[in-house]
Design a protein around this motif. Structure first.
Motif, PDB file in Angstrom:
ATOM      1  N   TYR B  91       0.838  -1.203   0.000  1.00 45.86           N
ATOM      2  CA  TYR B  91       0.000   0.000   0.000  1.00 45.86           C
ATOM      3  C   TYR B  91       0.870   1.250   0.000  1.00 45.86           C
ATOM      4  O   TYR B  91       0.630   2.203  -0.734  1.00 45.86           O
ATOM      5  N   ALA B  94       2.272   1.778  -3.351  1.00 43.14           N
ATOM      6  CA  ALA B  94       1.239   2.187  -4.303  1.00 43.14           C
ATOM      7  C   ALA B  94       0.890   3.659  -4.097  1.00 43.14           C
ATOM      8  O   ALA B  94       0.775   4.425  -5.062  1.00 43.14           O
ATOM      9  N   ILE B  95       0.743   4.050  -2.847  1.00 43.73           N
ATOM     10  CA  ILE B  95       0.380   5.438  -2.550  1.00 43.73           C
ATOM     11  C   ILE B  95       1.478   6.392  -3.035  1.00 43.73           C
ATOM     12  O   ILE B  95       1.204   7.394  -3.694  1.00 43.73           O
ATOM     13  N   LEU B  98       1.592   6.553  -6.862  1.00 46.20           N
ATOM     14  CA  LEU B  98       0.438   7.277  -7.400  1.00 46.20           C
ATOM     15  C   LEU B  98       0.591   8.780  -7.151  1.00 46.20           C
ATOM     16  O   LEU B  98       0.320   9.594  -8.047  1.00 46.20           O
ATOM     17  N   LEU B 157      -4.250   4.623   3.309  1.00 51.21           N
ATOM     18  CA  LEU B 157      -4.819   4.507   1.956  1.00 51.21           C
ATOM     19  C   LEU B 157      -6.238   5.068   1.930  1.00 51.21           C
ATOM     20  O   LEU B 157      -6.628   5.802   1.012  1.00 51.21           O
ATOM     21  N   CYS B 161      -7.611   8.267  -0.237  1.00 50.76           N
ATOM     22  CA  CYS B 161      -8.692   8.115  -1.214  1.00 50.76           C
ATOM     23  C   CYS B 161      -9.861   9.056  -0.943  1.00 50.76           C
ATOM     24  O   CYS B 161     -10.628   9.368  -1.842  1.00 50.76           O
ATOM     25  N   THR B 176     -12.210   6.547  -4.092  1.00 48.49           N
ATOM     26  CA  THR B 176     -11.147   6.283  -5.065  1.00 48.49           C
ATOM     27  C   THR B 176     -10.381   7.568  -5.329  1.00 48.49           C
ATOM     28  O   THR B 176     -10.833   8.658  -4.993  1.00 48.49           O
ATOM     29  N   GLY B 256       3.222  -2.709  -5.343  1.00 46.86           N
ATOM     30  CA  GLY B 256       2.149  -1.725  -5.220  1.00 46.86           C
ATOM     31  C   GLY B 256       2.185  -0.719  -6.354  1.00 46.86           C
ATOM     32  O   GLY B 256       1.157  -0.412  -6.966  1.00 46.86           O
ATOM     33  N   VAL B 260      -0.625  -0.008  -9.415  1.00 48.24           N
ATOM     34  CA  VAL B 260      -1.245   1.274  -9.739  1.00 48.24           C
ATOM     35  C   VAL B 260      -0.993   1.661 -11.187  1.00 48.24           C
ATOM     36  O   VAL B 260      -1.907   2.067 -11.902  1.00 48.24           O
ATOM     37  N   SER B 266      -5.713   3.724 -10.729  1.00 44.99           N
ATOM     38  CA  SER B 266      -6.042   4.611  -9.617  1.00 44.99           C
ATOM     39  C   SER B 266      -6.130   3.737  -8.371  1.00 44.99           C
ATOM     40  O   SER B 266      -6.092   2.516  -8.463  1.00 44.99           O
ATOM     41  N   LEU B 267      -6.232   4.356  -7.229  1.00 41.09           N
ATOM     42  CA  LEU B 267      -6.317   3.568  -6.001  1.00 41.09           C
ATOM     43  C   LEU B 267      -7.710   3.644  -5.418  1.00 41.09           C
ATOM     44  O   LEU B 267      -8.404   4.635  -5.521  1.00 41.09           O
ATOM     45  N   ARG B 268      -8.080   2.542  -4.803  1.00 41.05           N
ATOM     46  CA  ARG B 268      -9.373   2.438  -4.153  1.00 41.05           C
ATOM     47  C   ARG B 268      -9.088   1.960  -2.730  1.00 41.05           C
ATOM     48  O   ARG B 268      -8.187   1.141  -2.523  1.00 41.05           O
TER      49      ARG B 268
END
Lengths: 515, 372
Positions: B91, B94-95, B98, B157, B161, B176, B256, B260, B266-268
């Motif tokens: 996570y 990914a964050i 993104l 996360l 979002c 999201t 992660g 993405v 995009s992240l959810r």
């Protein structure tokens, strides 16, 4: 609520003859004992001798019901023991004192006795006072000088052994078996143990003791028998009919034992390789802090550190190696101060170590032989390695040291103790060697392996290394060392030169003045 | 079980297969007992995982992140550290990726994408270094701390979002973030692309090289097997520990970031909630070997693909498939965890000896030294 217990103070002990008939034991495909038949009469001390892996421990475990024999029987008096049943063996009066003590370190002595107490009350409840009283009785009966409320983990090893023996005697056994009781004992404590065993035998008990050293056998036993490769090669024979040479031959077989011989004195002009100045260091709660320790070892010199275990030897060695920090003073290797240097740098300067516990500090038992061998890079620190080259290097080294192994890919834990120790020598005694620190280098090894190791130390010194030997075996140190220091309470209390005499050294170890 | 399989080299390779096969059999048995058509389920599972090109794509889509994470997790485990925080590290990665991607949304892809992936790697490593430092410096149990870090990452996360990166033009039904520009995506929605497969190949090769061609790999193994001996040899266990935590976190962070920039865009909040834990299982099934990890990741990817496909063809509830995953996890855990725990125990006694905590030397001797 609280069950009443009869005060146990065995005034007279009875014994029983223990008889093994055709005992064989298989571990997997390995035959640890084959067809052992022997009778151990009551009222005597019987020594069982043999090399490592000869089956001594297995035999004692069979007799105590810890190992189920594949064939054969064990009989106590006229009662046949069911194989592999500890409680039945204990009920019939067989007690075993283990080689490695199995008492829980956080318990007090009195609590330990309760833990192993066979005669449970209905509820299993106990009062602290009752326990203490009972423990005091038992300890006094066994001649152990220790307080019932002492915590096991804090006791010195010889006291621990006295506690173990008192624990074993609690159930009034007819047969007492001790597995290598002398392996952990300093010489003065050995005498106390032997006296205790002789007294028990005189009271009528059957005492069976596994021993390593000839001197000990002739010092305590009424009869001796020898095992070799799982076979009884010498039946229990009255000690009067034996001499050390006969017994040694029975133990070793036809192999000639290489004598290390006396090391030539190093030149007085030889440069000092290891210098420890006024060192203060502490390894942990179980060893005294090294305090104000100073020593200088020249090229080609072998210096021994004697002392009862726990008197700062570990602190000293760990500080030299670098796994324990130097609190005060300094350590220099080859003239360079390394007091603050990490282990790796000290090794790069030529420090090599045979650690105290070969299976813990010396090798990783679950790693392959070549991995253990390659664990030391001698400070070269290359990032990339070629396993094939490392394996070849390991192979050559192991062959040179005559290690018996199948493949360098095999797990180190599959080797016997002597062979594991030789893999450590093969790794540590290499070209770059300048200072060799050997802690208990022959502990638990059989005669042949121990002699090999001693020979290696001597050869390393002859090749110009400074060697520091920490050992509990005075005979061994007298054989190889040029000088012997005695540590007591973390300090060097005495220094002895050749020729050595065991009496003053032993006295210095236990703080007997005069020395 | 052990007796059944012996403990040689062959057994070591066979054991995970037996374990997985047993779990599958059990799961299918339970489905059968519950009245579902067994043949249909088995057929559907095969069809949904390897039965067509689309099925293969699905399998690969799930295998890729599993593989990337499991390679790092495997290295951490090899050194004897039980880092179970891959989910949170993923996570974090990914964050981070993104955020970089969205912040530089007008930049050139050739610059932004590598930068974003690198940020993901770095954040994942940082996330893992928190339990790593706590473990090696203070002796805090890494299982607890790395697990806790997962919860923090989940909440982070969620906040991302609904807060700073919230999708401005969305319906607001689900939390999201904004979509990444299409130019930045390294795969389409299918989640498989040559670039991603290339990344995987490079990582597997790197892991093999690390394991068998570098001194670091050797030292990691030695520390994992006997940290005390490692110290006596001049190998600093704590440093190796930090390194493997960092590596494990870095790969999870990369996974992660790849998620993405690949399939998700995009992240959810709470996406792929099982991924990090499945990867732990993949690493354990593979017994920490990189090539075996590849095989195991493919298998579990296929399982995942089948899991998503089955409800479409049969009316099998999704929960039934979670059961199947859980069953495999259970078996593997039961068979592999004792080994890891033994290593942890060895490490703990060593930690107690070097950290300022009260020393328990005799325990150490009993734990490791019983080889009379």
């Amino acid at each position: 609520m609280i069950p009443r217990r009869s005060p146990i103070r065995p005034a007279t002990r009875d014994g029983a003859t223990l008889t093994c008939a055709g005992v064989s034991v298989d571990f997997g495909g390995f035959r640890a004992l084959s067809d052992v038949t022997a009778t151990f009469p009551a009222g005597q001390v019987h020594a069982v001798v043999g090399q490592n892996g000869a089956g001594k421990t297995t035999l004692s475990r069979v007799m105590a019901g810890l190992v189920t024999p594949a064939a054969g029987t064990v009989q106590v008096g006229d009662r046949l023991l069911p194989g592999g049943n500890v409680s039945e063996a204990r009920r019939n009066g067989v007690e075993l004192v283990h080689q490695h003590f199995a008492l829980p370190p956080d318990f007090t002595v009195a609590e330990c006795f309760e833990l192993f107490n066979g005669e449970q009350g209905t509820v299993g409840a106990f009062s602290r006072a009752g326990l203490t009283r009972r423990a005091a009785d038992l300890l006094a009966g066994a001649g152990a000088e220790v307080a019932p409320d002492a915590v096991i983990g804090r006791l010195p090893v010889e006291t621990l052994q006295a506690v173990e023996i008192a624990r074993a005697l609690a159930s009034c056994p007819k047969v007492l078996i001790l597995d290598e009781p002398t392996a952990v004992l300093p010489p003065p404590a050995m005498r106390g143990l032997f006296d205790r065993l002789r007294r028990l035998a005189a009271d009528g008990m059957c005492v069976i003791v596994v021993l390593h050293k000839m001197r000990e056998v002739f010092g305590v036993a009424d009869t001796a028998c020898a095992l070799r490769a799982g076979r009884l090669v010498l039946e229990p024979t009255p000690i009067g009919e034996l001499d050390p040479a006969t017994l040694s031959r029975a133990v070793v077989g036809d192999v000639t034992v290489e004598a290390a011989g006396t090391t030539p004195e190093p030149a007085t002009s030889a440069p000092v390789e290891l210098e420890v100045r006024e060192l203060g260091a502490r390894s942990g709660a179980h060893d005294a802090s090294a305090a104000d320790v100073s020593l200088r070892i020249r090229q080609g010199e072998i210096v021994g550190v004697a002392g009862v275990e726990g008197n700062g030897q570990r602190s000293l060695v760990e500080a030299i190696v670098g796994v324990t920090g130097v609190r005060s003073g300094s350590i220099a290797i080859g003239g360079t101060d390394v007091s603050a240097a990490p282990v790796r740098e000290r090794r790069a300067r030529g420090l090599r170590v045979i650690p105290f516990e070969r299976n813990v500090e010396g090798v990783s038992l679950s790693s392959a032989l070549w991995e253990n061998h390659a664990a030391m890079d001698g400070g070269r620190g290359a990032f990339l390695i070629t396993p094939q080259a490392l394996k070849r290097r390991c192979q050559e080294a192991l062959r040179r040291w005559k290690v018996s192994y199948r493949s360098v890919d095999q797990q180190t834990g599959n080797l016997s103790g002597g062979n594991v120790q030789k893999t450590i020598l093969a790794r540590e005694i290499t070209d770059g060697l300048r200072v060799l620190v050997a802690a208990h280098p022959t502990r638990g090894l059989d005669i042949a392996a121990a002699s090999d190791v001693r020979g290696a130390l001597v050869r390393a010194a002859e090749a110009g290394a400074a060697v520091l030997v920490v050992s509990a075996d005075l005979e061994e140190m007298f054989e190889v060392c040029h000088r012997v220091l005695v540590m007591l309470g973390g300090r060097v209390v005495a220094t002895f030169e050749r020729p050595f005499d065991a009496e003053p050294v032993g006295a210095a170890m236990v703080g007997g003045g005069g020395g | 079980m052990r007796r059944l399989l012996g403990d040689g080299r062959v057994a070591e390779a066979v054991r995970p297969i037996v374990v997985v096969a047993l779990s599958l059999l059990l799961a299918v048995g339970v489905f059968g007992l519950s009245g579902y058509p067994v043949a249909g389920i088995v057929g559907g599972a095969v069809e949904g995982s390897v039965g067509s090109a689309a099925a293969w794509t699905q399998t690969l889509r799930w295998a890729i992140p599993l593989l990337i994470i499991a390679l790092g997790v495997g290295i951490t485990f090899q050194a004897g550290y039980f880092n179970v925080g891959a989910q949170g590290q993923m996570y974090a990665g990914a964050i981070g990726a993104l955020a970089v991607g969205l912040a530089l949304r007008d930049g050139p892809a050739i610059v932004v994408v590598p930068l974003a992936l690198a940020t993901g790697v770095a954040l994942g490593a940082l996330w893992a270094l928190v339990p790593g430092v706590l473990r090696t410096r203070l002796g805090a149990d890494e299982v607890v701390t790395s697990l806790m870090m997962n919860f923090i990452a989940v909440l982070l996360l969620e906040w991302i979002c609904v807060g700073p990166l919230k999708n401005q033009d969305g319906s607001g039904q689900a939390a999201t973030t904004d979509m990444l520009p299409a130019a930045f995506r390294i795969s389409d929605g299918s989640g498989v692309s040559p670039l991603m497969l290339g990344i995987c190949a490079v990582l597997v090769i790197a892991a093999v090289a690390l394991r068998s061609r570098t001194r670091m790999g050797l030292e990691i193994r030695i520390v994992g097997r006997n940290p005390v001996m490692a110290e006596w040899m001049g190998i600093r266990s704590s440093r190796v520990g930090l390194l493997v935590f960092g590596l494990g976190g870095a790969t999870a962070g990369l996974a992660g970031a790849v998620e993405v920039f690949g399939p998700l865009g995009s992240l959810r909040a709470g996406f792929s909630p099982q991924m990090g834990f499945m990867a732990v299982i993949v690493a354990l099934v593979a017994a920490l070997g990189p090539v075996r990890t590849l095989v195991a990741a493919l298998f579990f990817g296929a399982l995942r693909a089948a899991t998503l496909y089955l409800p479409v063809v049969n009316d099998l509830p999704l929960a039934g498939l979670d059961m199947l995953n859980g069953m495999v996890a259970l078996w593997i855990t039961v068979s592999a965890v004792p080994v890891i725990l033994a290593r942890r125990a060895a490490r703990r006694t060593q930690g107690a000896a070097t950290v300022a905590a009260p020393v328990e030397k005799p325990v150490e001797k009993e734990a490791v030294g019983e080889h009379g």
